[in-house]
Motif scaffolding. Structure first.
Motif, short mmCIF file in Angstrom:
data_model
loop_
_atom_site.label_atom_id
_atom_site.label_comp_id
_atom_site.label_asym_id
_atom_site.label_seq_id
_atom_site.Cartn_x
_atom_site.Cartn_y
_atom_site.Cartn_z
N ARG A 10 -3.57 3.33 7.44
CA ARG A 10 -3.44 2.57 6.19
C ARG A 10 -2.05 2.68 5.57
O ARG A 10 -1.82 2.22 4.48
CB ARG A 10 -4.50 3.02 5.20
N ASN A 13 2.33 -0.43 5.78
CA ASN A 13 3.39 -1.05 4.99
C ASN A 13 4.61 -0.16 4.87
O ASN A 13 5.72 -0.63 4.68
CB ASN A 13 2.87 -1.39 3.58
N VAL A 21 4.20 -8.06 1.53
CA VAL A 21 3.28 -7.96 0.41
C VAL A 21 4.04 -7.94 -0.91
O VAL A 21 3.77 -8.69 -1.83
CB VAL A 21 2.40 -6.69 0.55
N LYS A 40 -2.91 -5.86 1.43
CA LYS A 40 -2.46 -4.68 2.16
C LYS A 40 -2.40 -4.99 3.65
O LYS A 40 -3.18 -5.79 4.17
CB LYS A 40 -3.40 -3.50 1.92
N ARG A 54 -3.41 -8.03 7.96
CA ARG A 54 -3.14 -8.09 6.52
C ARG A 54 -4.36 -8.65 5.80
O ARG A 54 -4.86 -9.73 6.16
CB ARG A 54 -1.92 -8.96 6.25
#
Length: 346
Positions: A10, A13, A21, A40, A54
């Protein structure tokens, strides 16, 4: 149950070359557009391959959609903004945009590991993961080759899939190739296009099992309005490159184009014999088939025969006028309405 393996990281990013994002949220705020409660990007480890997905939604608890991109070798994350502007599905769904094995900024090794069977196994894994992640069954939104895979995977992931929305599914490559070849020759005669004739000679007869031939044919179809209505190949290419740079950076754009060619070299020879009619999927959920009336890749007999060949408890078949192969971009409001109907299906 297939023998796939999947886990999620997780923090994807944090190591992304560009953070789409953050950039999109700023643009949406400036434009006065609704903010996403969920936005996310997660890195999934699927069957020995690192892939990104995403997730976007305006609020928690919305039913999930998984977008299965066209192909072969096409990434998806660079088109998120286009999907959101045209379809605005995030208002009513949690939309999951998945870069498949080897696509985008994936490693060369991942791109070389692609096969049709591997893509099918990966899709099954992602559908299963998304159902567990959200606690809800998934609407599979497949486009072209992605629609083919969605139909095939949903036969086995009956507990994970609520409905299938199949945009311009690839069903029988030989029939599609023959239809396109006839279309291009007819256009050459009707338009008396001096530039088209030598390109047709260069293209030759199907099957098209190399990236060069496949991409040349795509450029001809785009210029004749068969991919997106009103957009020639040069405009689509420019849009793609700018999207890739904005999402992955300049180096990432080069990797994405490299991977596309690697995947096409692997998959195009396999796709030459694609035939859904020899072993059609047997589905236990509703299927919504959507075709474009101006799509030269899908002959009329496929529009009629494919829904008849695939077993499902409920089906709709819609042929949309003024639409090419990318029906969801040509007529987004019609496509959106189908999703809103599918939302209530169990």
């Amino acid at each position: 149950m297939c023998g796939w393996d999947i886990s999620a990281n997780r923090k994807a990013n944090d190591d992304y070359t560009h953070n789409p994002v953050f950039t999109l949220c700023k643009r949406r705020a400036r434009a006065g557009m609704p903010q996403f409660v969920i936005d996310k990007t997660i890195r999934l480890e699927i069957n020995g391959s690192s892939q990104r997905i995403r997730l976007c939604a305006e609020r928690e608890g919305l039913p999930p959609i998984l977008v299965v991109q066209a192909g072969p070798g096409f990434p998806l994350l660079h088109e998120v903004k286009k999907f959101q502007q045209r379809l605005n599905l995030e208002k009513d769904f949690m939309v999951s945009y998945w870069d498949q094995r080897g696509c985008g900024i994936a490693s060369r090794q991942d791109a070389k590991s692609v096969s049709l069977q591997q893509q099918l196994d990966d899709l099954r894994a992602v559908l299963h993961w998304l159902k567990n992640e959200t606690g809800q069954t998934v609407i599979a939104f497949g486009i072209s080759l992605g629609a083919t895979l969605a139909l095939q995977a949903s036969e086995y992931e009956r507990d994970s899939v609520r409905a299938v929305v199949a945009i311009s599914p690839d069903a029988h490559t030989a029939s599609s190739d023959a239809a396109v070849s006839s279309f291009l020759r007819a256009q050459s005669v009707i338009a008396k296009n001096r530039r088209l004739s030598p390109k047709l000679m260069k293209l030759g007869d199907p099957p098209y099992t190399t990236p060069a031939a496949f991409q040349l044919r795509a450029s001809l179809l785009a210029d004749l309005g068969g991919i997106e209505r009103g957009k020639k190949f040069s405009a689509l290419l420019r849009e793609t490159l700018l999207g890739l740079i904005g999402t992955y950076g300049f180096l990432g754009m080069a990797k994405a184009m490299r991977n596309m060619n690697l995947i096409q070299r692997k998959l195009l020879p396999q796709l030459a014999s694609l035939d859904l009619f020899t072993d059609p999927p047997r589905l236990l959920m509703p299927v919504h088939y959507i075709f474009g009336e101006q799509d030269p890749l899908i002959p009329a007999e496929i529009v009629k025969q494919l829904p008849e060949a695939i077993t499902s408890p409920e089906k709709t078949v819609i042929l949309i006028s003024n639409a090419g192969h990318m029906v969801h971009f040509d007529q987004p409001e019609v496509v959106r309405s189908i999703f809103l109907s599918a939302r209530h299906e169990k």
